[in-house]
Write an enzyme that holds these catalytic residues in place. Structure first.
Site, PDB file in Angstrom:
ATOM      1  N   LYS A 172      10.685   3.799  -0.875  1.00  0.00           N
ATOM      2  CA  LYS A 172      10.022   3.311   0.340  1.00  0.00           C
ATOM      3  C   LYS A 172      10.219   1.808   0.485  1.00  0.00           C
ATOM      4  O   LYS A 172      10.647   1.317   1.532  1.00  0.00           O
ATOM      5  CB  LYS A 172       8.532   3.634   0.295  1.00  0.00           C
ATOM      6  CG  LYS A 172       7.745   2.948   1.405  1.00  0.00           C
ATOM      7  CD  LYS A 172       6.259   2.906   1.125  1.00  0.00           C
ATOM      8  CE  LYS A 172       5.555   1.947   2.079  1.00  0.00           C
ATOM      9  NZ  LYS A 172       4.113   1.845   1.824  1.00  0.00           N
ATOM     10  N   ASP A 198       7.023   6.726   4.013  1.00  0.00           N
ATOM     11  CA  ASP A 198       5.763   6.572   3.276  1.00  0.00           C
ATOM     12  C   ASP A 198       4.923   7.817   3.506  1.00  0.00           C
ATOM     13  O   ASP A 198       5.408   8.829   4.013  1.00  0.00           O
ATOM     14  CB  ASP A 198       5.037   5.294   3.713  1.00  0.00           C
ATOM     15  CG  ASP A 198       4.572   5.368   5.156  1.00  0.00           C
ATOM     16  OD1 ASP A 198       4.906   6.346   5.862  1.00  0.00           O
ATOM     17  OD2 ASP A 198       3.858   4.441   5.590  1.00  0.00           O
TER      18      ASP A 198
END
Length: 218
Positions: free
Chosen positions: A126, A144
């Site tokens: 991420k 995410d």
């Protein structure tokens, strides 16, 4: 959601996002265009509310805007500056270690390579993808919890974890949406498409959404 529905969904989200707060890391990126600040603010943001991330990042960058300045700070000062971000002591150690490595191994510059970024302690896919997309403007998909949850809730993908969602989106999502998908879905998730009891009754995407896993909504 059918694959072709994504074009309409993105169009609606772009319109709705004008009324929503911009995610904190994106604010940092737009203000500075600094891959280093994007990297550090993303580390601060993990398990931390946006408003806390914004203030903590501003305090830290006022004191140390570059890797060279950051490596000169005691870890205790970094921790104090980013408090009350979640796990602030651990994050302070990570930020200091990353800064030292950037200076020693990369001449103070953040690498624009996914594998190189993943080699830093505390940097997952991420964070690495966010640095590539927001810091360098390179193609990437930052997944995410919001992106993972919402894409599965829509029925656009069917995956078990964020890494699998990233791979599925790389195969399915049109490239022109790669960079913005995180910003749009983070804001969407914070404002309407909540983890529990999403606000489906006022959502303009309700007719596109399969509502996978939604037991109760408003």
């Amino acid at each position: 959601m059918k694959p072709d529905d994504i074009h309409r969904a993105i169009g609606i989200l772009r319109e709705e996002a004008r009324a929503w707060r911009t995610p904190s890391v994106t604010v940092v990126a737009e203000a500075s265009r600094s891959p280093f600040k994007v990297l550090v603010s993303c580390i601060i943001s993990l398990r931390t509310k946006d408003e806390v991330t914004t203030r903590a990042s501003a305090r830290l960058f006022d004191r140390a805007p570059t890797p060279e300045a950051m490596e000169g700070l005691p870890v205790e000062e970094i921790a104090r500056l980013i408090y009350p971000a979640g796990f602030y002591r651990t994050k302070a150690e990570q930020i200091l270690e990353i800064s030292r490595r950037l200076v020693a191994e990369y001449g103070g510059r953040v690498p624009d390579d996914l594998d190189a970024l993943l080699a830093f302690r505390g940097v997952g896919r991420k964070t690495a993808n966010l640095v590539l997309t927001l810091g360098f403007g390179k193609p990437g998909i930052c997944v995410d919890t919001h992106v993972h949850r919402i894409c599965n809730r829509w029925g656009y993908v069917a995956t078990k974890n964020p890494d699998a969602t990233e791979m599925a989106l790389r195969a399915l999502l049109p490239p022109e949406y790669w960079i913005e998908i995180n910003d749009l879905l983070v804001a969407f998730g914070q404002n309407l498409c909540h983890p529990v009891s999403p606000r489906c009754s006022i959502c303009r995407l309700s007719d596109l959404c399969s509502r996978v896993g939604v037991a109760q909504s408003r």
